[in-house]
Design a protein around this motif. Structure first.
Motif, PDB file in Angstrom:
ATOM      1  N   ILE A   1       0.955  -1.084   0.205  1.00  0.00           N
ATOM      2  CA  ILE A   1       0.004  -0.029  -0.079  1.00  0.00           C
ATOM      3  C   ILE A   1       0.890   1.235   0.127  1.00  0.00           C
ATOM      4  O   ILE A   1       2.061   1.144   0.428  1.00  0.00           O
ATOM      5  CB  ILE A   1      -0.891   0.156   0.978  1.00  0.00           C
ATOM      6  N   GLN A   2       0.133   2.278  -0.393  1.00  0.00           N
ATOM      7  CA  GLN A   2       0.874   3.597  -0.428  1.00  0.00           C
ATOM      8  C   GLN A   2       1.390   4.181   0.882  1.00  0.00           C
ATOM      9  O   GLN A   2       0.626   3.760   2.030  1.00  0.00           O
ATOM     10  CB  GLN A   2       0.028   4.728  -0.922  1.00  0.00           C
ATOM     11  N   ASN A   3       2.756   4.411   0.933  1.00  0.00           N
ATOM     12  CA  ASN A   3       3.256   4.984   2.182  1.00  0.00           C
ATOM     13  C   ASN A   3       3.764   6.169   2.160  1.00  0.00           C
ATOM     14  O   ASN A   3       3.858   7.060   1.257  1.00  0.00           O
ATOM     15  CB  ASN A   3       4.105   3.885   2.980  1.00  0.00           C
ATOM     16  N   LEU A   4       4.493   6.668   3.246  1.00  0.00           N
ATOM     17  CA  LEU A   4       5.234   7.960   3.244  1.00  0.00           C
ATOM     18  C   LEU A   4       6.183   8.204   1.945  1.00  0.00           C
ATOM     19  O   LEU A   4       6.766   9.353   1.595  1.00  0.00           O
ATOM     20  CB  LEU A   4       5.912   8.380   4.372  1.00  0.00           C
TER      21      LEU A   4
ATOM     22  N   TYR B   1       0.141  -2.924  -5.571  1.00  0.00           N
ATOM     23  CA  TYR B   1      -1.293  -3.011  -5.408  1.00  0.00           C
ATOM     24  C   TYR B   1      -2.478  -1.839  -5.501  1.00  0.00           C
ATOM     25  O   TYR B   1      -3.409  -1.828  -5.439  1.00  0.00           O
ATOM     26  CB  TYR B   1      -1.807  -4.083  -4.514  1.00  0.00           C
ATOM     27  N   ASP B   2      -1.528  -0.896  -5.475  1.00  0.00           N
ATOM     28  CA  ASP B   2      -2.466   0.455  -5.397  1.00  0.00           C
ATOM     29  C   ASP B   2      -2.763   0.934  -6.704  1.00  0.00           C
ATOM     30  O   ASP B   2      -2.277   0.828  -7.708  1.00  0.00           O
ATOM     31  CB  ASP B   2      -1.471   1.654  -4.847  1.00  0.00           C
ATOM     32  N   PRO B   3      -4.333   1.460  -6.419  1.00  0.00           N
ATOM     33  CA  PRO B   3      -4.723   1.972  -7.678  1.00  0.00           C
ATOM     34  C   PRO B   3      -4.035   3.006  -8.363  1.00  0.00           C
ATOM     35  O   PRO B   3      -4.132   3.401  -9.495  1.00  0.00           O
ATOM     36  CB  PRO B   3      -6.215   2.232  -7.154  1.00  0.00           C
ATOM     37  N   GLU B   4      -3.466   3.924  -7.371  1.00  0.00           N
ATOM     38  CA  GLU B   4      -2.728   5.157  -7.698  1.00  0.00           C
ATOM     39  C   GLU B   4      -1.264   4.844  -7.179  1.00  0.00           C
ATOM     40  O   GLU B   4      -1.292   4.433  -6.140  1.00  0.00           O
ATOM     41  CB  GLU B   4      -3.387   6.283  -7.461  1.00  0.00           C
TER      42      GLU B   4
ATOM     43  N   SER C   1       1.796   7.458  -6.234  1.00  0.00           N
ATOM     44  CA  SER C   1       2.135   8.799  -6.024  1.00  0.00           C
ATOM     45  C   SER C   1       3.563   8.992  -6.528  1.00  0.00           C
ATOM     46  O   SER C   1       4.057  10.108  -6.916  1.00  0.00           O
ATOM     47  CB  SER C   1       2.334   9.224  -4.601  1.00  0.00           C
TER      48      SER C   1
ATOM     49  N   ARG D   1       8.769  13.141  -1.762  1.00  0.00           N
ATOM     50  CA  ARG D   1      10.062  14.056  -1.304  1.00  0.00           C
ATOM     51  C   ARG D   1      10.854  13.257   0.024  1.00  0.00           C
ATOM     52  O   ARG D   1      12.034  13.169  -0.243  1.00  0.00           O
ATOM     53  CB  ARG D   1       9.461  15.441  -1.161  1.00  0.00           C
ATOM     54  N   PHE D   2       9.937  12.698   0.711  1.00  0.00           N
ATOM     55  CA  PHE D   2      10.501  11.963   1.922  1.00  0.00           C
ATOM     56  C   PHE D   2      11.180  10.764   1.496  1.00  0.00           C
ATOM     57  O   PHE D   2      12.426  10.531   1.725  1.00  0.00           O
ATOM     58  CB  PHE D   2       9.569  11.569   2.852  1.00  0.00           C
TER      59      PHE D   2
ATOM     60  N   ARG E   1       5.474   3.171 -10.822  1.00  0.00           N
ATOM     61  CA  ARG E   1       6.000   4.495 -11.052  1.00  0.00           C
ATOM     62  C   ARG E   1       7.103   4.854 -10.034  1.00  0.00           C
ATOM     63  O   ARG E   1       8.147   5.392 -10.472  1.00  0.00           O
ATOM     64  CB  ARG E   1       4.904   5.293 -10.900  1.00  0.00           C
TER      65      ARG E   1
END
Lengths: 329, 329
Positions: A121-124, A130-133, A135, A139-140, A163
């Motif tokens: 999953i998306q994290n910082l 598996y994320d639909p999007e 990011s 920057r972090f 990505r």
């Protein structure tokens, strides 16, 4: 196979996520696995990861005849000579770093040498497979990679979104790894990697560990010949110096652990439409003791002796050597 | 202003992030502020936030004549009658929830009633206003909003990215807030909000608190008349029942705290090209004691008595009332 032990290829596994104990470590030794990136955090935050590392120190302290916690290539080669298994502590998430890039150095000091940027999953740091999007690398995440480069910790993109993976390959001053995944041309699965990611990784000196976890392999019916032909074809495509093995062995766990891997604490288990169950492994590879079957299979698939040695271990050691010394900015 | 106290409008501030002590609380009472969403976490994780809440329990316990920790609309109205300041504990980030949607209920039990989804950078829940890319509301973020809806915690989009804001407005079963920001038509700044976000928020019953923080106001030279005309124009645009005040007062902090807000632990301070400094506030509003100036200004800008009462406090109370009871799925 009458060659003296010192002439036999060194075998390094890009990733195993076992419930580690003496019996599991013996399976690795029996299978001739000399070095392994052992997952010690998946969803854990900083404090929980300290405990997991403490558990590893205790296990290694209790079994000095069998295992050594390694931090260098030299220690892995020495473990082979000693008849021991060299364990590199690794993360399958950047969650142990919390929100603090300085935790990279903290965990490096404690012995951690590999960290995957995201787990599912998306994290910082970025987006996951598996994320639909996705990011992209945040920057972090850029500062985390800077720190990993500086201290000498390998960036792993296995469960990372495509990505974010492309961004990370470009950002990293050191070559990076996909420790455990296959090309999507072998099996089109979100956990496998499209050609553009694999090629970009190889072009920067990285290594991909071909993976035996049934879900990314095509299930238990996939044959050894099919897997090994895939490895050989990938070596032909991107060069044998960029291909390795990352078995993703999952020994000794109860079914509850699959639920933890799938759901962490990020969703109610009831919201997961898939019932958490361990997949069935193929009969020719059910765990670390079956590594010799891979060696045979790779030779049958047409890899020559030199390429076989690269794939079984030398590529990981070359990559570790390039990364672990750190990069001065 | 010879009206009896009970007839005077109730004043509720959408957000203040002071370094709270008795002197600061007295400024609020002197300014006639009856209720405030007080930030108690910005970058803090779960354990750090417990300490911040403990600090609040101690401060409230030591100053019972001056402050009450409120969890309901009724307690805020009662504070006005008692001549005390009602404090709602609020977060400017979802970092206190860590990676666990169940922490929403935990912090709700402890008294937290407002949580902003992101603070300045991409996190597990979504993208932020300063991110070059915004993932949108993540899958985890969806479960966090479900929980906030269920237990009765207000979703705040102030520092949230526009894409994640639109997703959150659509996802939330309860109306949501922008506790402290202005329209981009007033000042085009990443922290201010474009018309489509404000309109979507209002269409679902939400409220935006117009903000006096100099950076989103246009600096110290912006006049009271300019600010109040903006508030009046926005009330004309989306309806006076959707507009309020969120001063973003930052009393009693040293300059170090600006560095903490800007850089958290996510980047080396040396990587931030902007030297952290507090901006200069306009002479007509330098802190909570200047709230009466807003009341005068709003009337001068043409708001009638009814609209002025909505903007000064009743809109926040209406929204809190709709949210705090929770939503049964």
């Amino acid at each position: 196979m009458g060659a003296p032990a010192s002439d036999r290829p060194i075998v390094v596994d890009g990733l195993q996520i076992n419930n580690w104990d003496r019996a599991v470590l013996e399976q690795l030794r029996n299978g001739g696995v000399h070095g392994v990136n052992a997952t010690c955090a998946v969803w854990e935050g900083p404090a929980e990861t300290l405990r997991a590392i403490g558990d590893w120190y205790a296990l290694a302290g209790e079994n000095p005849d069998l295992v050594v916690l390694a931090e260098t290539v030299e220690e892995i080669r020495r473990a082979k000579d000693d008849g021991r298994v060299a364990v590199l502590l690794g993360f399958q998430n950047s969650s142990p770093f919390g929100d603090d890039y300085r935790m990279v150095e903290v965990f490096h000091r404690l012995g951690v040498r590999v960290a995957q940027l995201t787990y599912n999953i998306q994290n910082l740091v970025g987006g996951a497979c598996y994320d639909p999007e996705d990011s992209g690398l945040t920057r972090f995440g850029g500062y985390v990679i800077d720190e990993m480069n500086r201290v000498g910790m390998l960036v792993d993109l296995s469960h990372v979104g495509n990505r974010t993976s492309r961004d990370a390959i470009e950002k990293s001053a050191a070559p990076v790894a996909i420790t455990h995944a296959n090309p999507t041309w072998f099996l089109d699965h979100p956990r496998n990697k499209p050609a553009e990611v694999i090629r970009a990784l190889a072009a920067r000196g990285g290594v991909i560990g071909c993976c035996l976890y049934p879900n990314v392999l095509g299930g238990e019916t996939t044959t050894r010949a099919e897997f090994c032909r895939m490895v050989a074809a990938l070596a032909g495509e991107i060069g044998p110096e960029h291909v390795a093995i990352g078995s993703d062995c999952t020994c000794n766990w109860s079914p509850d652990f699959v639920g933890w891997l799938r759901n962490g604490r990020w969703r109610p288990p009831s919201a997961n439409p898939v019932r958490p169950e361990w997949p069935k492994w193929p009969s020719w590879f059910s765990g670390p003791a079956d590594f010799p079957a891979i060696t045979e299979g790779l030779l049958e698939a047409g890899l020559d002796e030199a390429a076989m040695k690269l794939v079984l271990g030398e590529n990981w050691l070359r990559l570790f050597g390039e990364v672990f010394d750190g990069v001065t900015a």
